[in-house]
Design a protein around this motif. Sequence first.
Motif, short mmCIF file in Angstrom:
data_model
loop_
_atom_site.label_atom_id
_atom_site.label_comp_id
_atom_site.label_asym_id
_atom_site.label_seq_id
_atom_site.Cartn_x
_atom_site.Cartn_y
_atom_site.Cartn_z
N HIS A 13 0.60 -1.25 -0.13
CA HIS A 13 -0.07 0.07 -0.19
C HIS A 13 0.74 1.28 -0.08
CE1 HIS A 13 -4.03 -1.62 0.48
NE2 HIS A 13 -3.46 -2.70 1.43
N THR A 14 2.15 1.23 0.32
CA THR A 14 2.95 2.43 0.43
C THR A 14 2.86 3.39 -0.93
OG1 THR A 14 4.26 1.11 1.82
CG2 THR A 14 5.23 3.27 0.85
N PRO A 15 3.19 2.94 -2.05
CA PRO A 15 3.05 3.92 -3.18
C PRO A 15 1.80 4.47 -3.33
CG PRO A 15 4.20 1.67 -3.74
CD PRO A 15 3.67 1.48 -2.49
N SER A 16 0.41 3.68 -3.11
CA SER A 16 -0.75 4.16 -2.94
C SER A 16 -0.92 5.47 -1.94
CB SER A 16 -1.66 3.11 -2.94
OG SER A 16 -1.40 1.87 -3.74
N VAL B 134 1.24 8.59 -3.26
CA VAL B 134 0.37 9.42 -4.19
C VAL B 134 -0.88 10.16 -3.51
CG1 VAL B 134 1.30 8.23 -6.00
CG2 VAL B 134 -1.01 7.85 -5.24
N GLU B 135 -1.38 9.36 -2.49
CA GLU B 135 -2.69 10.23 -1.61
C GLU B 135 -2.38 11.45 -0.90
OE1 GLU B 135 -5.42 6.35 -1.48
OE2 GLU B 135 -4.61 7.14 0.37
N PRO C 156 -3.12 9.94 3.75
CA PRO C 156 -3.93 8.85 3.08
C PRO C 156 -5.52 8.83 3.18
CG PRO C 156 -2.13 8.22 4.24
CD PRO C 156 -2.38 9.60 4.78
N VAL C 157 -6.10 8.58 2.17
CA VAL C 157 -7.52 8.54 2.23
C VAL C 157 -8.23 7.31 2.05
CG1 VAL C 157 -7.85 11.12 1.46
CG2 VAL C 157 -7.58 9.45 -0.16
N THR D 126 -5.48 3.16 -5.22
CA THR D 126 -5.31 4.48 -4.53
C THR D 126 -6.42 5.36 -4.73
OG1 THR D 126 -3.77 6.63 -3.96
CG2 THR D 126 -4.02 5.46 -6.40
N GLY D 127 -6.79 6.49 -3.73
CA GLY D 127 -7.86 7.22 -4.12
C GLY D 127 -7.24 8.61 -4.73
#
Length: 370
Positions: free
Chosen positions: A30-33, A36-37, A44-45, A86-87
């Motif tokens: 989940h780190t790259p996602s 970018v959030e 993070p969203v 990613t959101g």
Amino acid sequence: MHLLLAAGTTETALIDGISAAGASPELMAHTPSADVEILEYGEPVLAPVTPVSPTGCPTPAAVTRAVRAVVDVDLSVIDAGLARPTGAPTVGLGVEPGTDLRESEAVPDAAAVYERARSFGSSLPAEEVVVGETVPGGTTTALGVLTALGEPASVSSSLPENPIDRKQRVVEAGLEASGLEPGDCAGEPLSAIRAVGDPVQPTVAGLAAGVLDAGGSVILGGGTQMVAVAAVLRHAGVDDPISIATTSFVAGEQGRRLEDACERLECDLVVTDPGFEAGGHVAMDRYCAGEAKEGVAMGGVLSLVPDGKMAAVRERFVAVCDRLGIDSSEPSATGTGRGDGGTSAPGRSQEGSCRSQEGTRGSQEGTRGS
């Protein structure tokens, strides 16, 4: 100014001791996602993790977010093989996550990814573009590509102590699995990526080549991972001017090796020190202690900060840290850290440094920043 950020994943990051990007494989994905959030929304969203190490060191995305609050930088995120949604809005180029480089093929469709990214890059208005990345495990795949190309290889690390011996053993295993010796892919950079790279590399290289095709200029925002991308471009016959903009944290670790690599690849080197030693915040202290160092185009966007504005960047960085739940003085136990993953340049230097370092090629006296 336009920032193109390629965000992706590789199973290479799951190798024990290679990446600091997550407390578990599931969180690491989940780190790259989350990165970018943070760039888009400040936190993070959708991603269920906040990329902050147990010692209170946030992802470089927090620095890049802070710079964007001070400097006008448009953002486009390219899905370069995200393993988790990613959101944040992304541009899809049909890129799949990379496999473990110890397999026979780490990025089977590297050539196709490069061409799709090049087409997208060439469709953009001709302007100055910073191209960056977020990919856990990326310095190990960078070492793999540099070795396959026959380039003298030295890479950084997000960890205070660089596990370079472990990375070299991983690369040796990957080359053996692909039936390659060091240097076998000289002049065939996409073969090197296919064998021992990650999907972010052909995406970043293709984006840069496309921007150059369209008459724009390119700053590769990052550290030794961008040295690997520059090597890919040069081995692909791209001879346009390219700059690599990184942080004083990477330059302090790499020293003359980084300068030599840029000279060999005929790339201008820009090194920015954000002045974190004056910050008085645990997050800045952790960067000065050698954590994170670079990533998410941190060095690239820091190189855009005008004279007198670095203090404002530090203030915004503290605000982002507050939003991420990082206390100003106590280590945070939330989050997962980030993976392996100032500007003094030829002719200029910026701010004080957390660690002393020599000036880069052609540097001269003078300061820049606040």
